[in-house]
Design a protein around this motif. Structure first.
Motif, PDB file in Angstrom:
ATOM      1  N   GLU A   1       0.853  -1.185   0.000  1.00  0.00           N
ATOM      2  CA  GLU A   1       0.000   0.000   0.000  1.00  0.00           C
ATOM      3  C   GLU A   1       0.894   1.242   0.000  1.00  0.00           C
ATOM      4  O   GLU A   1       1.513   1.577   1.008  1.00  0.00           O
ATOM      5  N   GLU A   2       0.968   1.886  -1.163  1.00  0.00           N
ATOM      6  CA  GLU A   2       1.784   3.101  -1.264  1.00  0.00           C
ATOM      7  C   GLU A   2       1.098   4.298  -0.631  1.00  0.00           C
ATOM      8  O   GLU A   2       1.747   5.192  -0.109  1.00  0.00           O
ATOM      9  N   SER A   3      -0.215   4.317  -0.734  1.00  0.00           N
ATOM     10  CA  SER A   3      -1.016   5.380  -0.129  1.00  0.00           C
ATOM     11  C   SER A   3      -2.403   4.797   0.118  1.00  0.00           C
ATOM     12  O   SER A   3      -2.656   3.639  -0.212  1.00  0.00           O
ATOM     13  N   ALA A   4      -3.294   5.611   0.655  1.00  0.00           N
ATOM     14  CA  ALA A   4      -4.649   5.134   0.946  1.00  0.00           C
ATOM     15  C   ALA A   4      -5.383   4.687  -0.317  1.00  0.00           C
ATOM     16  O   ALA A   4      -6.313   3.887  -0.246  1.00  0.00           O
ATOM     17  N   SER A   5      -4.958   5.176  -1.473  1.00  0.00           N
ATOM     18  CA  SER A   5      -5.667   4.835  -2.708  1.00  0.00           C
ATOM     19  C   SER A   5      -4.806   4.100  -3.740  1.00  0.00           C
ATOM     20  O   SER A   5      -5.282   3.794  -4.821  1.00  0.00           O
ATOM     21  N   VAL A   6      -3.542   3.810  -3.424  1.00  0.00           N
ATOM     22  CA  VAL A   6      -2.654   3.162  -4.392  1.00  0.00           C
ATOM     23  C   VAL A   6      -2.019   1.917  -3.777  1.00  0.00           C
ATOM     24  O   VAL A   6      -1.336   1.989  -2.757  1.00  0.00           O
ATOM     25  N   VAL A   7      -2.284   0.767  -4.421  1.00  0.00           N
ATOM     26  CA  VAL A   7      -1.648  -0.496  -4.040  1.00  0.00           C
ATOM     27  C   VAL A   7      -0.876  -0.994  -5.245  1.00  0.00           C
ATOM     28  O   VAL A   7      -1.406  -1.044  -6.353  1.00  0.00           O
ATOM     29  N   ARG A   8       0.385  -1.356  -5.031  1.00  0.00           N
ATOM     30  CA  ARG A   8       1.196  -1.936  -6.105  1.00  0.00           C
ATOM     31  C   ARG A   8       1.401  -3.408  -5.812  1.00  0.00           C
ATOM     32  O   ARG A   8       1.614  -3.796  -4.667  1.00  0.00           O
TER      33      ARG A   8
ATOM     34  N   GLU B   1      18.082   3.279  12.669  1.00  0.00           N
ATOM     35  CA  GLU B   1      16.849   3.240  11.876  1.00  0.00           C
ATOM     36  C   GLU B   1      16.904   4.227  10.717  1.00  0.00           C
ATOM     37  O   GLU B   1      17.305   5.377  10.882  1.00  0.00           O
ATOM     38  N   ASP B   2      16.484   3.745   9.536  1.00  0.00           N
ATOM     39  CA  ASP B   2      16.362   4.619   8.368  1.00  0.00           C
ATOM     40  C   ASP B   2      14.968   5.245   8.370  1.00  0.00           C
ATOM     41  O   ASP B   2      14.003   4.593   8.779  1.00  0.00           O
ATOM     42  N   PRO B   3      14.854   6.487   7.895  1.00  0.00           N
ATOM     43  CA  PRO B   3      13.511   7.088   7.820  1.00  0.00           C
ATOM     44  C   PRO B   3      12.614   6.291   6.862  1.00  0.00           C
ATOM     45  O   PRO B   3      13.070   5.766   5.860  1.00  0.00           O
ATOM     46  N   SER B   4      11.358   6.218   7.194  1.00  0.00           N
ATOM     47  CA  SER B   4      10.373   5.528   6.368  1.00  0.00           C
ATOM     48  C   SER B   4       9.726   6.581   5.462  1.00  0.00           C
ATOM     49  O   SER B   4       8.793   7.271   5.871  1.00  0.00           O
ATOM     50  N   THR B   5      10.224   6.692   4.230  1.00  0.00           N
ATOM     51  CA  THR B   5       9.798   7.780   3.349  1.00  0.00           C
ATOM     52  C   THR B   5       8.846   7.342   2.239  1.00  0.00           C
ATOM     53  O   THR B   5       7.982   8.091   1.839  1.00  0.00           O
ATOM     54  N   CYS B   6       9.041   6.130   1.717  1.00  0.00           N
ATOM     55  CA  CYS B   6       8.160   5.641   0.659  1.00  0.00           C
ATOM     56  C   CYS B   6       8.097   4.119   0.727  1.00  0.00           C
ATOM     57  O   CYS B   6       9.007   3.472   1.259  1.00  0.00           O
ATOM     58  N   ALA B   7       7.027   3.558   0.178  1.00  0.00           N
ATOM     59  CA  ALA B   7       6.775   2.120   0.284  1.00  0.00           C
ATOM     60  C   ALA B   7       7.615   1.276  -0.664  1.00  0.00           C
ATOM     61  O   ALA B   7       7.978   0.154  -0.336  1.00  0.00           O
ATOM     62  N   VAL B   8       7.919   1.819  -1.848  1.00  0.00           N
ATOM     63  CA  VAL B   8       8.597   1.037  -2.879  1.00  0.00           C
ATOM     64  C   VAL B   8       9.921   1.699  -3.226  1.00  0.00           C
ATOM     65  O   VAL B   8       9.986   2.916  -3.384  1.00  0.00           O
ATOM     66  N   HIS B   9      10.959   0.879  -3.341  1.00  0.00           N
ATOM     67  CA  HIS B   9      12.301   1.371  -3.639  1.00  0.00           C
ATOM     68  C   HIS B   9      12.891   0.608  -4.818  1.00  0.00           C
ATOM     69  O   HIS B   9      12.503  -0.517  -5.097  1.00  0.00           O
ATOM     70  N   GLU B  10      13.846   1.231  -5.474  1.00  0.00           N
ATOM     71  CA  GLU B  10      14.570   0.547  -6.554  1.00  0.00           C
ATOM     72  C   GLU B  10      15.441  -0.544  -5.967  1.00  0.00           C
ATOM     73  O   GLU B  10      15.970  -0.415  -4.867  1.00  0.00           O
ATOM     74  N   VAL B  11      15.597  -1.629  -6.713  1.00  0.00           N
ATOM     75  CA  VAL B  11      16.474  -2.707  -6.284  1.00  0.00           C
ATOM     76  C   VAL B  11      17.897  -2.283  -6.526  1.00  0.00           C
ATOM     77  O   VAL B  11      18.789  -2.497  -5.801  1.00  0.00           O
TER      78      VAL B  11
END
Length: 122
Positions: A67-74, A112-122
């Motif tokens: 869940e990237e946001s309340a309205s976006v699931v990847r 701890e790293d900041p939690s900024t976004c749900a999906v990251h580049e490999v």
């Protein structure tokens, strides 16, 4: 001896995936068989996680959903592919038929790293 060998082979796979993955300092690895989880967050994660799946399960199922946001699931097909997500965002595995193994590399100790976004580049 078997657990050590699984750890070594899995670590080699991660290190070969990309320069970014090679530099990931994971402190733990989870290997599961036929995991079926409802949406959850990984409260012990302190950084991103790398995930892949293996096995004989029906095409199109067993995707890692984030869940990237309340309205976006990847949804990611992780079969034989490494993906990088932040497990501190809601995520789950979609339904599937067959036998599915997952390997998750994560960090639960250290800075701890900041939690900024749900999906990251490999």
């Amino acid at each position: 001896a078997v657990r050590r060998r699984v750890w070594e082979l899995s670590e080699a796979l991660l290190r070969a995936a990309s320069p970014k993955a090679a530099g990931f300092a994971f402190t733990a690895m989870a290997v599961s068989k036929n995991f079926r989880g409802s949406p959850h967050v990984d409260k012990n994660d302190i950084s991103v996680q790398y995930a892949l799946s293996l096995g004989e399960f029906v095409e199109g199922g067993g995707k890692l959903c984030v869940e990237e946001s309340a309205s976006v699931v990847r949804a990611f097909d992780t079969r034989g592919r490494l993906v990088c997500i932040d497990g501190r965002f809601p995520h789950w595995v979609s339904g599937y038929v067959g036998e599915r193994y997952s390997v998750i590399f994560y960090r639960s100790s250290g800075e701890e790293d900041p939690s900024t976004c749900a999906v990251h580049e490999v």
